[in-house]
Enzyme design. Sequence first.
Site, PDB file in Angstrom:
ATOM      1  N   ASN A   1      -8.080  -3.882 -25.383  1.00 35.18           N
ATOM      2  CA  ASN A   1      -6.752  -4.145 -24.828  1.00 35.18           C
ATOM      3  C   ASN A   1      -6.532  -5.655 -24.931  1.00 35.18           C
ATOM      4  OD1 ASN A   1      -4.482  -4.473 -23.307  1.00 35.18           O
ATOM      5  ND2 ASN A   1      -5.222  -3.326 -21.528  1.00 35.18           N
TER       6      ASN A   1
ATOM      7  N   ARG B   1      -5.199  -0.503 -27.463  1.00 38.40           N
ATOM      8  CA  ARG B   1      -4.060  -0.178 -26.611  1.00 38.40           C
ATOM      9  C   ARG B   1      -2.866  -0.963 -27.157  1.00 38.40           C
ATOM     10  NH1 ARG B   1      -1.984  -2.831 -21.213  1.00 38.40           N
ATOM     11  NH2 ARG B   1      -0.327  -1.357 -20.827  1.00 38.40           N
TER      12      ARG B   1
ATOM     13  N   HIS C   1       2.753   2.962 -19.280  1.00 38.23           N
ATOM     14  CA  HIS C   1       1.562   3.607 -18.677  1.00 38.23           C
ATOM     15  C   HIS C   1       1.332   4.988 -19.280  1.00 38.23           C
ATOM     16  CE1 HIS C   1       2.303   1.263 -14.687  1.00 38.23           C
ATOM     17  NE2 HIS C   1       1.378   0.643 -15.410  1.00 38.23           N
TER      18      HIS C   1
ATOM     19  N   HIS D   1       1.195   7.089 -10.739  1.00 42.71           N
ATOM     20  CA  HIS D   1       0.256   6.037 -11.166  1.00 42.71           C
ATOM     21  C   HIS D   1       0.604   4.806 -10.338  1.00 42.71           C
ATOM     22  CE1 HIS D   1      -2.010   3.600 -14.271  1.00 42.71           C
ATOM     23  NE2 HIS D   1      -1.298   2.675 -13.659  1.00 42.71           N
TER      24      HIS D   1
ATOM     25  N   GLY E   1       0.874  -2.591 -11.325  1.00 42.16           N
ATOM     26  CA  GLY E   1       2.097  -2.034 -11.899  1.00 42.16           C
ATOM     27  C   GLY E   1       2.088  -0.566 -11.498  1.00 42.16           C
TER      28      GLY E   1
ATOM     29  N   ARG F   1       6.548  -6.821  -9.124  1.00 38.92           N
ATOM     30  CA  ARG F   1       7.817  -6.443  -9.756  1.00 38.92           C
ATOM     31  C   ARG F   1       8.701  -5.711  -8.755  1.00 38.92           C
ATOM     32  NH1 ARG F   1       4.873  -3.681 -14.339  1.00 38.92           N
ATOM     33  NH2 ARG F   1       4.206  -5.371 -15.700  1.00 38.92           N
TER      34      ARG F   1
ATOM     35  N   ASP G   1      -1.411  -8.169  -3.643  1.00 40.06           N
ATOM     36  CA  ASP G   1      -2.485  -7.181  -3.673  1.00 40.06           C
ATOM     37  C   ASP G   1      -2.364  -6.267  -2.454  1.00 40.06           C
ATOM     38  OD1 ASP G   1      -5.598  -7.100  -5.025  1.00 40.06           O
ATOM     39  OD2 ASP G   1      -5.271  -6.072  -3.115  1.00 40.06           O
TER      40      ASP G   1
ATOM     41  N   GLY H   1      -5.215   2.135  -9.019  1.00 42.01           N
ATOM     42  CA  GLY H   1      -5.806   1.377  -7.904  1.00 42.01           C
ATOM     43  C   GLY H   1      -5.449   1.886  -6.507  1.00 42.01           C
TER      44      GLY H   1
ATOM     45  N   GLU I   1      -5.703   5.978  -6.128  1.00 37.36           N
ATOM     46  CA  GLU I   1      -7.075   6.505  -6.027  1.00 37.36           C
ATOM     47  C   GLU I   1      -7.757   6.080  -4.736  1.00 37.36           C
ATOM     48  OE1 GLU I   1      -9.217   5.306  -9.592  1.00 37.36           O
ATOM     49  OE2 GLU I   1      -7.489   5.903 -10.795  1.00 37.36           O
TER      50      GLU I   1
ATOM     51  N   GLU J   1      -7.823   5.063 -18.798  1.00 39.54           N
ATOM     52  CA  GLU J   1      -7.049   4.776 -20.015  1.00 39.54           C
ATOM     53  C   GLU J   1      -7.963   4.426 -21.184  1.00 39.54           C
ATOM     54  OE1 GLU J   1      -4.841   2.396 -17.142  1.00 39.54           O
ATOM     55  OE2 GLU J   1      -3.145   2.535 -18.516  1.00 39.54           O
TER      56      GLU J   1
HETATM   57  P1  ADP Z   1      -3.616  -2.689 -12.716  1.00 36.69           P
HETATM   58  O1  ADP Z   1      -4.490  -1.871 -13.617  1.00 36.69           O
HETATM   59  O2  ADP Z   1      -2.134  -2.398 -12.846  1.00 36.69           O
HETATM   60  O3  ADP Z   1      -3.943  -4.145 -12.653  1.00 36.69           O
HETATM   61  P2  ADP Z   1      -4.962  -1.260 -10.610  1.00 36.69           P
HETATM   62  O4  ADP Z   1      -4.757   0.156 -11.016  1.00 36.69           O
HETATM   63  O5  ADP Z   1      -6.309  -1.859 -10.752  1.00 36.69           O
HETATM   64  O6  ADP Z   1      -3.869  -2.185 -11.243  1.00 36.69           O
HETATM   65  O7  ADP Z   1      -4.513  -1.365  -9.069  1.00 36.69           O
HETATM   66  C1  ADP Z   1      -4.544  -2.548  -8.369  1.00 36.69           C
HETATM   67  C2  ADP Z   1      -4.002  -2.277  -6.964  1.00 36.69           C
HETATM   68  O8  ADP Z   1      -4.818  -1.296  -6.330  1.00 36.69           O
HETATM   69  C3  ADP Z   1      -3.999  -3.516  -6.093  1.00 36.69           C
HETATM   70  O9  ADP Z   1      -2.802  -3.603  -5.347  1.00 36.69           O
HETATM   71  C4  ADP Z   1      -5.165  -3.252  -5.147  1.00 36.69           C
HETATM   72  O10 ADP Z   1      -4.968  -3.817  -3.900  1.00 36.69           O
HETATM   73  C5  ADP Z   1      -5.169  -1.746  -5.039  1.00 36.69           C
HETATM   74  N1  ADP Z   1      -6.501  -1.322  -4.657  1.00 36.69           N
HETATM   75  C6  ADP Z   1      -7.656  -1.428  -5.363  1.00 36.69           C
HETATM   76  N2  ADP Z   1      -8.721  -0.999  -4.636  1.00 36.69           N
HETATM   77  C7  ADP Z   1      -8.228  -0.621  -3.438  1.00 36.69           C
HETATM   78  C8  ADP Z   1      -8.807  -0.104  -2.245  1.00 36.69           C
HETATM   79  N3  ADP Z   1     -10.114   0.118  -2.137  1.00 36.69           N
HETATM   80  N4  ADP Z   1      -7.971   0.180  -1.207  1.00 36.69           N
HETATM   81  C9  ADP Z   1      -6.657  -0.049  -1.310  1.00 36.69           C
HETATM   82  N5  ADP Z   1      -6.047  -0.527  -2.394  1.00 36.69           N
HETATM   83  C10 ADP Z   1      -6.809  -0.821  -3.443  1.00 36.69           C
END
Ligand code: ADP
Length: 394
Positions: free
Chosen positions: A7, A88, A177, A203, A207, A236, A278, A326, A329, A379
């Site tokens: 990527n 990607r 995505h 998702h 993002g 965003r 975050d 993130g 899940e 992905e």
């Molecule tokens: P990207 O791939 O778009 O950068 P991710 O799918 O990794 O993003 O998601 C990042 C988001 O998921 C962030 O806002 C982060 O705070 C949240 N996140 C990651 N781990 C946790 C967790 N254990 N509890 C709550 N939120 C989480």
Amino acid sequence: MKIISINAGSSSLKFSLFDMDTNTCIASGYFERVTLEGSFYTIKYNGEKIREEVDMPNHTVAVEVLLDRLIKIGIIASLDEIDGVGHRLVHGGDQYNTSVIITDEVIQDLRKYSVLAPLHNPANILGIEAVRKALPDIPMVGVFDTAFHQTMDKVQYLYPVPYDWYQKYGVRKYGFHGTSHCYISKQIPRVYGKEEYRAIICHLGSGGSLSAVRNGKCVDTTMGFTPLAGIMMGTRSGDIDPSIIPFIMEKEDKKVEEVIDDLNKKSGFLGVSQKASDFRDIYAGVVDHDEMCKLAFDKYVQTVVHYIASYYVELGGIDVLVFTAGLGENSSEVREAIVAKLECLGIYLDVEKNQVRGEEVNISADHSSCQIFVIPTNEELMIAQDTLSLIDNR
Ligand code: ADP
């Protein structure tokens, strides 16, 4: 069989090396500040994280360093072990509805669609060219973020604007995505037990986007002409009234690019809370009774629920609701807050089963009108699998 998925961003390059016999990731890494001063990489292998600062003035050097370290660290014995590389790719316009073997023509098309993804497509091309230089005889496959959404009907992808904007400039909804939405839609028959289904896939990462999927095909999705559309995200805004843009340009004496930058980088969780993009920080604020973090949390939930409701109607009801990425899940709190608003549709989760992080679990309550799953997205694996199947079928 070993496949690398790549990527490439404008100043970064992420990779994952897969053993395709077992579908497992052997090593992964992140090359940062490529083209800038202070470039470095981190590689994760065998439970260890290796970090090294190396001068990487361009993507070609980054790929050379990557291949060199794969051997030096002992991850592979020689480059002959690599059977294919999957890239990607962000924007394939309305031309690519599936992954493809990368040829000169594909590279030309990526250039053509750079007007639609000016930050991403040129970076993707740099990644392709760098790998091609280093591994000229190894087949490469491109996996487009937009491809999965190509099954949308015109009614879904057309904007109600002058029709010639679409005809002349390709102004329409593309969606992004797609690799994640596609990966999840392929997992649904296994977890749901039927090939035929109506699903909404959420998702939710930094993002975020939702898709409405019927029997594995995308019916609608929340991102649009660009990834700025749809639900609220880390930085965003998601959907807003476009008239806000000229209004703020005048009030703050800003250029259009500056306001678009504000919408991409200073909005969402960051914009509303004024504290953090975050979600973990936002949620810590909620626990601390910080009003603005609570407002950001509630606004986020509202935008997601808005689209779930819309897609519920578009699909004529749903069988499956999936949370991934993130937040999807890992945050039981976000899932609970979203599903709490779906009671009028008979959708309920089981609070205990919902206490799960990053694992595939059915979290629906017994009396829920649809099944609710947490499914970790992957992905990189999707890219590697598409790469393998295309090079196998050459
Ligand atoms: P990207 O791939 O778009 O950068 P991710 O799918 O990794 O993003 O998601 C990042 C988001 O998921 C962030 O806002 C982060 O705070 C949240 N996140 C990651 N781990 C946790 C967790 N254990 N509890 C709550 N939120 C989480």
